[in-house]
Design a protein around this motif. Structure first.
Motif, PDB file in Angstrom:
ATOM      1  N   ARG A   1       0.834  -1.196   0.000  1.00 30.47           N
ATOM      2  CA  ARG A   1       0.000   0.000   0.000  1.00 30.47           C
ATOM      3  C   ARG A   1       0.873   1.252   0.000  1.00 30.47           C
ATOM      4  O   ARG A   1       1.800   1.381   0.797  1.00 30.47           O
ATOM      5  CB  ARG A   1      -0.906   0.023   1.218  1.00 30.47           C
ATOM      6  N   GLY A   2       0.587   2.164  -0.922  1.00 32.39           N
ATOM      7  CA  GLY A   2       1.328   3.413  -1.000  1.00 32.39           C
ATOM      8  C   GLY A   2       0.876   4.221  -2.195  1.00 32.39           C
ATOM      9  O   GLY A   2      -0.183   3.965  -2.784  1.00 32.39           O
ATOM     10  N   ASP A   3       1.675   5.220  -2.563  1.00 26.05           N
ATOM     11  CA  ASP A   3       1.377   6.074  -3.711  1.00 26.05           C
ATOM     12  C   ASP A   3       2.067   5.492  -4.943  1.00 26.05           C
ATOM     13  O   ASP A   3       3.303   5.517  -5.037  1.00 26.05           O
ATOM     14  CB  ASP A   3       1.874   7.497  -3.458  1.00 26.05           C
ATOM     15  N   LEU A   4       1.292   4.964  -5.871  1.00 26.79           N
ATOM     16  CA  LEU A   4       1.835   4.277  -7.040  1.00 26.79           C
ATOM     17  C   LEU A   4       2.098   5.277  -8.164  1.00 26.79           C
ATOM     18  O   LEU A   4       1.206   6.036  -8.552  1.00 26.79           O
ATOM     19  CB  LEU A   4       0.869   3.207  -7.542  1.00 26.79           C
ATOM     20  N   LEU A   5       3.307   5.259  -8.705  1.00 21.19           N
ATOM     21  CA  LEU A   5       3.657   6.171  -9.795  1.00 21.19           C
ATOM     22  C   LEU A   5       4.415   5.405 -10.877  1.00 21.19           C
ATOM     23  O   LEU A   5       5.428   4.759 -10.607  1.00 21.19           O
ATOM     24  CB  LEU A   5       4.542   7.309  -9.272  1.00 21.19           C
TER      25      LEU A   5
ATOM     26  N   PHE B   1      -0.566   8.211 -11.778  1.00 19.29           N
ATOM     27  CA  PHE B   1      -0.358   8.365 -10.339  1.00 19.29           C
ATOM     28  C   PHE B   1      -1.611   7.897  -9.620  1.00 19.29           C
ATOM     29  O   PHE B   1      -2.703   8.427  -9.837  1.00 19.29           O
ATOM     30  CB  PHE B   1      -0.068   9.820  -9.991  1.00 19.29           C
ATOM     31  N   ARG B   2      -1.440   6.882  -8.794  1.00 20.32           N
ATOM     32  CA  ARG B   2      -2.560   6.330  -8.034  1.00 20.32           C
ATOM     33  C   ARG B   2      -2.237   6.466  -6.550  1.00 20.32           C
ATOM     34  O   ARG B   2      -1.567   5.628  -5.957  1.00 20.32           O
ATOM     35  CB  ARG B   2      -2.789   4.866  -8.438  1.00 20.32           C
ATOM     36  N   GLU B   3      -2.700   7.563  -5.985  1.00 17.70           N
ATOM     37  CA  GLU B   3      -2.407   7.856  -4.589  1.00 17.70           C
ATOM     38  C   GLU B   3      -3.146   6.887  -3.678  1.00 17.70           C
ATOM     39  O   GLU B   3      -4.315   6.592  -3.890  1.00 17.70           O
ATOM     40  CB  GLU B   3      -2.800   9.300  -4.265  1.00 17.70           C
ATOM     41  N   ASP B   4      -2.454   6.417  -2.655  1.00 21.23           N
ATOM     42  CA  ASP B   4      -2.991   5.490  -1.663  1.00 21.23           C
ATOM     43  C   ASP B   4      -3.741   4.328  -2.320  1.00 21.23           C
ATOM     44  O   ASP B   4      -4.961   4.219  -2.246  1.00 21.23           O
ATOM     45  CB  ASP B   4      -3.895   6.207  -0.662  1.00 21.23           C
ATOM     46  N   HIS B   5      -2.979   3.468  -2.955  1.00 18.73           N
ATOM     47  CA  HIS B   5      -3.506   2.256  -3.588  1.00 18.73           C
ATOM     48  C   HIS B   5      -2.727   1.036  -3.105  1.00 18.73           C
ATOM     49  O   HIS B   5      -1.581   1.147  -2.668  1.00 18.73           O
ATOM     50  CB  HIS B   5      -3.389   2.345  -5.112  1.00 18.73           C
ATOM     51  N   TRP B   6      -3.377  -0.103  -3.206  1.00 20.03           N
ATOM     52  CA  TRP B   6      -2.710  -1.383  -3.001  1.00 20.03           C
ATOM     53  C   TRP B   6      -2.190  -1.876  -4.352  1.00 20.03           C
ATOM     54  O   TRP B   6      -2.949  -1.933  -5.335  1.00 20.03           O
ATOM     55  CB  TRP B   6      -3.680  -2.421  -2.443  1.00 20.03           C
ATOM     56  N   LEU B   7      -0.931  -2.237  -4.398  1.00 22.31           N
ATOM     57  CA  LEU B   7      -0.361  -2.922  -5.555  1.00 22.31           C
ATOM     58  C   LEU B   7      -0.376  -4.407  -5.244  1.00 22.31           C
ATOM     59  O   LEU B   7       0.177  -4.852  -4.230  1.00 22.31           O
ATOM     60  CB  LEU B   7       1.069  -2.453  -5.814  1.00 22.31           C
ATOM     61  N   LEU B   8      -1.022  -5.190  -6.109  1.00 21.44           N
ATOM     62  CA  LEU B   8      -1.224  -6.612  -5.855  1.00 21.44           C
ATOM     63  C   LEU B   8      -0.239  -7.446  -6.679  1.00 21.44           C
ATOM     64  O   LEU B   8      -0.155  -7.304  -7.904  1.00 21.44           O
ATOM     65  CB  LEU B   8      -2.659  -7.000  -6.205  1.00 21.44           C
TER      66      LEU B   8
ATOM     67  N   SER C   1      -8.594   2.019   0.460  1.00 22.30           N
ATOM     68  CA  SER C   1      -9.748   1.745   1.322  1.00 22.30           C
ATOM     69  C   SER C   1     -10.287   0.331   1.136  1.00 22.30           C
ATOM     70  O   SER C   1     -11.061  -0.163   1.960  1.00 22.30           O
ATOM     71  CB  SER C   1     -10.861   2.760   1.052  1.00 22.30           C
ATOM     72  N   LEU C   2      -9.880  -0.337   0.054  1.00 19.12           N
ATOM     73  CA  LEU C   2     -10.336  -1.701  -0.224  1.00 19.12           C
ATOM     74  C   LEU C   2      -9.206  -2.674   0.100  1.00 19.12           C
ATOM     75  O   LEU C   2      -8.436  -3.089  -0.777  1.00 19.12           O
ATOM     76  CB  LEU C   2     -10.759  -1.843  -1.688  1.00 19.12           C
TER      77      LEU C   2
END
Length: 454
Positions: A30-34, A52-59, A72-73
């Motif tokens: 979880r973090g800011d994905l760039l 830029f995907r701020e506050d996302h989970w990278l799976l 949030s998910l």
């Protein structure tokens, strides 16, 4: 987990990850994905190439990226979760030109290119004929790359077969994407650093290709030091290797220093230019990586464009050795591929942030302003595309290998204050590139396995 006591932060054993019922592994960061979806426009602060995907989970599943979702998910309990809210998550950096033995001579004083080679580089490289020195140096180098957030690289070892063997082995042990090959030199170099005619080093190249090319994430590069240290016969042999074995890369130096360019003209008077020497030998192709490329003309840039070869721009080295200022804008207008490279040890750091910051200064001296987007793209997706590896590395897209690094946005009060006052995303990222270095690195993952942890 246990830590390598010789290299603090580098993981001697892979970090544990949650196993699925079928034996697979799942990791969520979880973090800011760039990252980038394509090349940003020159000079553009706002660009649809930036993702830029701020506050996302990278799976990440079984070492590959399988998706992303809002913070949030939260993923369910089948995922090993690491919450890095407030941190930056990027693809692992790709260094397209660096010399593994030159860690030994980094930050050496007082010479330009040709003196640098004779005074510092060649004596250091002689040591790598020794197996223990080669293996120890390769491990040190691979660990240093990871500790700087670099997970893939195009590397010069030395002329010795053992140095290339050791480098391939060190990268394979760590799961890294590495492109390298023994250096080819058969003249204008000291005893102990020359290939001999009539073979010109071909047998060693073929043996290394058979052993390593295409194994795991490794690829072989026909590695010509530079035109002055290869005879016409050796250049022809290198060209034959490139054309006879599809899938090989080629790496060399090109037009780095004015004295070097003059020397090439004296050695190859029939060639139109330095680049023409390589074209005549069959070394100009879509898998060719030419370091530097400062002293080029429009005809050279057209040849690079048409062949789809790339320039590995090495700004820190160019500034340190006083080699000249690379005209990135002219390359861009000619549609020449450009990646970014540290060129250690002429370059003074393995940090690609520091290197991009120096690239900004090189362009500023020519009246241009390099954006954070263009610099960062050249060290990630742009470098991957130049190597025809953009389906594997350089991106946080689904299906890519999970070579991923987690970074602190700031270290220290000065960077923190600048971050807080940034007016937009570009300002935040540009400040990060300018003020950060390897000390900001939190974790480096290779194929979803933590290989460095602060």
């Amino acid at each position: 987990m246990s830590l390598d006591t010789q290299s603090p932060g580098l993981l001697a054993e892979p970090q544990a990850v949650q196993a699925t019922a079928d034996g697979g592994t799942r990791l969520a960061l979880r973090g800011d994905l760039l990252d980038f979806t394509h090349q940003p426009e020159w000079g553009a602060i706002e660009s649809d190439a930036v993702r830029f995907r701020e506050d996302h989970w990278l799976l990440i599943e079984d070492g590959r990226i399988v998706g992303a979702q809002p913070g949030s998910l939260a993923p369910d309990a089948s995922w090993t979760r690491h919450d890095h809210r407030g941190r930056l998550i990027l693809p692992g950096f790709i260094d397209t030109h660096v010399h593994s033995p030159q860690l030994d001579v980094i930050a050496s004083h007082g010479t330009e290119l040709l003196d640098w080679l004779n005074t510092y580089t060649f004596p250091a490289e002689k040591r790598y004929a020794n197996l223990v020195e080669a293996e120890t140096g390769a491990a040190r180098f691979a660990d240093a790359l990871l500790a700087h957030g670099t997970t893939s690289a195009v590397v010069f070892p030395t002329v010795h077969k053992v140095s290339a063997d050791a480098l391939f082995a060190a990268a394979r042990e760590r799961g890294m994407r590495l492109i390298t090959g023994k250096v080819l030199m058969d003249r204008h170099s000291p005893d102990g650093l020359r290939d001999e005619a009539p073979d010109f080093g071909a047998r060693d190249c073929v043996d290394l290709i058979d052993r390593w090319h295409g194994v795991d994430r490794l690829a072989y590069a026909v590695t010509v030091r530079f035109a002055p240290t290869s005879s016409p016969g050796q250049l022809a042999m290198a060209g034959q290797l490139c054309t006879s074995m599809p899938g090989l890369y080629m790496q060399t130096h090109l037009a780095e220093n004015r004295a070097e360019v003059k020397w090439v003209h004296e050695l190859f008077p029939d060639a139109r230019s330095y680049l023409d020497v390589y074209e005549r030998a069959g070394l100009l192709n879509a898998r060719a990586v030419f370091a530097h490329g400062i002293w080029l003309d429009d005809d050279d840039r057209a040849l690079l464009r048409d062949s789809r070869a790339q320039i590995a721009h090495s700004p820190s080295s160019n500034l340190f050795l006083g080699s000249g200022l690379f005209n990135w804008r002219a390359a861009d207008e000619a549609n020449v591929r450009v990646s970014i490279a540290t060129d250690v040890g002429g370059g003074t750091s393995l940090s690609l942030q520091r290197t991009i910051a120096d690239a900004y200064k090189v362009q500023a001296l020519q009246g241009e302003r390099l954006t954070a987007w263009r610099g960062l793209h050249a060290a990630t997706l742009g470098a991957a595309a130049g190597l025809s590896l953009n389906e594997e590395i350089g991106s946080l897209s689904e299906g890519c290998t999970a070579d991923v690094c987690v970074w602190d946005w700031t270290q220290g009060s000065v960077a923190q204050r600048r971050h807080e006052l940034a007016r937009n995303l570009h300002e935040r990222v540009f400040a990060w590139l300018t003020l950060s270095d390897e000390r900001n690195l939190v974790t480096a993952y290779v194929r979803g396995i933590a290989r460095y942890e602060r």
